[in-house]
Design a protein around this motif. Structure first.
Motif, PDB file in Angstrom:
ATOM      1  N   UNK A   3     -42.187  -4.869 -30.538  1.00 51.88           N
ATOM      2  CA  UNK A   3     -42.920  -3.756 -29.945  1.00 51.88           C
ATOM      3  C   UNK A   3     -42.170  -3.186 -28.751  1.00 51.88           C
ATOM      4  N   UNK A   4     -42.556  -1.990 -28.291  1.00 50.43           N
ATOM      5  CA  UNK A   4     -41.769  -1.286 -27.278  1.00 50.43           C
ATOM      6  C   UNK A   4     -42.095  -1.631 -25.830  1.00 50.43           C
ATOM      7  N   UNK A  56     -32.040  -7.553 -32.731  1.00 53.67           N
ATOM      8  CA  UNK A  56     -33.455  -7.426 -33.088  1.00 53.67           C
ATOM      9  C   UNK A  56     -33.995  -6.068 -32.669  1.00 53.67           C
ATOM     10  N   UNK A  57     -33.615  -5.616 -31.473  1.00 54.52           N
ATOM     11  CA  UNK A  57     -34.072  -4.300 -31.002  1.00 54.52           C
ATOM     12  C   UNK A  57     -33.591  -3.197 -31.947  1.00 54.52           C
ATOM     13  N   UNK A  64     -35.007  -2.443 -23.692  1.00 55.55           N
ATOM     14  CA  UNK A  64     -33.623  -2.604 -23.248  1.00 55.55           C
ATOM     15  C   UNK A  64     -33.195  -1.481 -22.315  1.00 55.55           C
ATOM     16  N   UNK A  65     -33.372  -0.246 -22.756  1.00 56.25           N
ATOM     17  CA  UNK A  65     -32.816   0.890 -22.026  1.00 56.25           C
ATOM     18  C   UNK A  65     -33.725   1.345 -20.886  1.00 56.25           C
ATOM     19  N   UNK A 109     -32.636  -1.036 -18.109  1.00 53.63           N
ATOM     20  CA  UNK A 109     -31.439  -0.236 -17.808  1.00 53.63           C
ATOM     21  C   UNK A 109     -30.165  -0.840 -18.392  1.00 53.63           C
ATOM     22  N   UNK A 110     -30.279  -1.419 -19.590  1.00 49.51           N
ATOM     23  CA  UNK A 110     -29.105  -1.943 -20.297  1.00 49.51           C
ATOM     24  C   UNK A 110     -28.492  -0.794 -21.101  1.00 49.51           C
ATOM     25  N   UNK A 111     -27.272  -0.457 -20.810  1.00 48.36           N
ATOM     26  CA  UNK A 111     -26.618   0.664 -21.485  1.00 48.36           C
ATOM     27  C   UNK A 111     -26.113   0.253 -22.860  1.00 48.36           C
TER      28      UNK A 111
END
Length: 654
Positions: A205-206, A249-250, A259-260, A264-266
């Motif tokens: 889920x988000x 998985x994402x 994640x983003x 803030x994972x680029x």
């Protein structure tokens, strides 16, 4: 009366907090009184999997306990529609006020009535708490006035005008809306005295980052780690294999929100590498799973598939490196890249040779298949920095370590996410760690220490490296208490058509947990009374549509994974379970899908779900009967010793 030399320093330290006979006596009186309050209501949830909206709604309605409190407070004085209106005001006060006041001719009268009704509901819960505790949960800005109203002496005629003047002033100063919100939030907090999360906050889920923010701000919570939590914890520690799994998985579920946006994972380094390396590859085996209602273009799907393949190959290489350097994990069957015959397009698995569904491996060197290419290594280095430098991710993972663990024993319940590894004969399966065999509770305790070691040890140390590998093992190892399967068939599911190779198998625990004898054995292993205790478990969704029951082992084991995640709802037919343990009963609530806040506010009766009462208590449980009560009793004993020390002259009053 004797005070020992060993005892005196501790009592002198306590005297700094209670500097007089009166102060110590008052504390004892307060604690004795608290012991006789009814036990607070505990809520248990499991396998939330990023479904923030559903999880938030369950918390706001207290799994139906708030509606029950409204019925208790008003009885037949309010009809079902009015009760629903009041309930939704408590769940979503700001939105409800805005909606109602659009068409309300006399806003002041409506707000006055709302305040008075909320006070009545609040009193239904306040009897479970001391005034001091309620004051802690109140909004500091409004605490004084709310406390006056909550403990209003309705029967005293002389004070009636006083209370009415408070309501008049609240309306006149245009503060009513803020007071309604404060009361609604207080009721939500009082409805759940303690929240237990039985694992798997992350993935699919988000909104996992939103869930973590909510848990950090929650007044009382503990967390038992799930396998989807530990892989994120390993990623935050810097484990490259865990990072690759999290990202894969994402991408598989086409959801990069956590994640983003959350951390803030680029993804740019991976996207650039994937387009360059797999630009001409259709990556059909890596097309993401698109959720119903998810808007995504064909171009985006293609890029996500390319990125997923890129990170999947990197993951298989990194995992292969761990398997090779940790032979004690006994996972040699997970080494598959070196079993590929690139010329023939086949792979050898066990005794069989199978055709590959995808034969494009541009970064796999047949002579050194588990080595990352220079380009892959650069991508991994950048991703690792993104994870370890993410302030919000590190904050969330530190919270998981501070409030969480592999299991918890609380008020006679043993809580854990996955399993306790067992052999088919019901004995606990042994595993060797650093040359010593561990089984049952000892193994679970050992791997929890290793996980903490993997996060908190000094960067670059052998201890940290060992611990990070252990966190990866907890994610997917055959005897991991969080995983509980024989293997994670990532390679087979991507590259081989034969379904029998996709099967991952399960530890004998999942058959044995249906038997009361096995449950009792596990309870005894963890120091829980098997006659009174029970196990509360998650991890494997209960397939209600196929006739499965969440109640196992003659009621000694309860599985509360009911499908919060949309990905599981076709199997479960539900939208999650919650377990409610109050002073009067133990109830299992099966939730129906939560559509939206708007549907709820507009009058769609969002059912809290079907409630199944598992156990009732003849004599309501009090704080005295709980683990908290045992702690309070110990405090009372020490305070009584302080009183004796004062009266005998060992310590002077200040």
């Amino acid at each position: 009366m004797n005070i020992s030399e060993q005892e005196l320093p501790g009592l002198k330290t306590l005297a700094m907090q209670y500097p007089s006979i009166q102060a110590a006596s008052t504390a004892i009186i307060n604690l004795q009184s608290e012991l006789n309050l009814l036990k607070g209501t505990e809520h248990f949830v499991s396998d939330i999997h990023g479904e923030y909206a559903t999880f938030s709604h369950v918390l706001k309605n207290g799994s139906g306990s708030i509606k029950q409190a409204i019925r208790d407070a008003f009885g037949d004085d309010l009809g079902a529609p009015e009760q629903h209106e009041l309930a939704t005001l408590i769940y979503y006060p700001e939105s409800k006020i805005s909606l109602v006041l659009q068409n309300e001719a006399d806003a002041g009268a409506w707000l006055r009535q709302a305040l008075q009704r909320l006070i009545r509901v609040c009193r239904e819960f306040s009897s479970l708490y001391t005034r001091a505790r309620i004051r802690q949960l109140m909004s500091a800005e409004y605490a004084g006035i709310l406390e006056e109203l909550l403990y209003e002496h309705e029967s005293v005629q002389s004070r009636s005008a006083y209370y009415q003047s408070i309501y008049d002033s609240i309306i006149a100063t245009r503060s009513a809306q803020a007071f309604v919100v404060a009361l609604a939030e207080l009721i939500q907090s009082l409805a759940v005295s303690r929240l237990h999360v039985i694992g798997d906050i992350y993935d699919r889920g988000p909104g996992a980052h939103h869930i973590m923010d909510a848990l950090i701000n929650y007044h009382s919570v503990d967390i038992q780690w799930g396998n989807h939590d530990i892989v994120w914890m390993g990623a935050a520690a810097g484990s490259e294999a865990c990072i690759a799994n999290v990202i894969r998985i994402a991408l598989r579920y086409a959801d990069l929100e956590t994640l983003e946006s959350g951390y803030a994972v680029s993804m740019l380094p991976l996207a650039s590498f994937a387009m360059e390396t797999y630009g001409d590859d259709p990556c059909q085996r890596f097309i993401p799973k698109i959720a119903e209602g998810q808007e995504i273009t064909e171009r985006e799907i293609k890029l996500l598939a390319q990125m997923q393949k890129a990170i999947a190959i990197i993951q298989l290489k990194l995992e292969g490196q761990i398997v090779q350097r940790r032979p004690q994990y006994q996972m040699a069957d997970r080494l598959q890249l070196d079993k590929i015959d690139h010329a023939r397009g086949t792979v050898t698995i066990g005794d069989g040779v199978y055709a590959l569904l995808d034969t494009n491996f541009p970064t796999v060197d047949p002579n050194d298949p588990y080595a990352l290419s220079p380009q892959e290594q650069r991508v991994v280095d950048k991703l690792r920095l993104s994870f370890t430098d993410s302030t919000s991710l590190q904050k969330h993972v530190r919270f998981l370590f501070s409030r969480g663990g592999m299991y918890l024993v609380h008020n006679g319940n043993l809580m854990y996410h996955g399993c306790v590894a067992m052999n088919a004969d019901g004995s606990f399966k042994a595993f060797e760690v650093a040359g010593e065999a561990y089984a049952g509770k000892a193994f679970v305790d050992r791997v929890e220490r290793l996980a903490r070691q993997g996060y908190f040890s000094a960067a670059g140390s052998a201890e940290k490296a060992y611990g990070m590998d252990a966190m990866w093992y907890l994610w997917c190892g055959a005897q991991s208490p969080l995983f509980g399967k024989e293997k994670m068939a990532t390679f087979e599911r991507y590259f081989v058509a034969e379904k029998e190779l996709h099967a991952e198998g399960r530890n004998a625990y999942y058959d044995l947990r249906n038997e009361e004898a096995a449950a009792r054995k596990i309870l005894q292993e963890f120091g829980v009374d098997p006659d009174r205790g029970r196990i509360i478990n998650g991890h494997v969704p209960v397939k209600v549509r196929k006739g499965e029951s969440p109640i196992k082992a003659n009621g000694k084991l309860l599985v509360i994974d009911g499908g919060f995640s949309k990905a599981y709802r076709k199997e479960t037919g539900l939208s999650g379970y919650t377990l409610i343990y109050s002073a009067h009963s133990l109830q299992l609530v099966a939730h129906q899908p939560f559509e939206s806040i708007d549907k709820c506010l507009e009058g769609g009766a969002q059912s809290a779900g079907d409630i199944q009462c598992l156990e009732t208590v003849a004599t309501p449980l009090r704080v005295l009967d709980t683990d908290e009560g045992k702690g309070l009793q110990q405090e009372i004993v020490v305070l009584q010793r302080l009183l004796e020390a004062y009266r005998a002259g060992f310590i002077k009053e200040r």
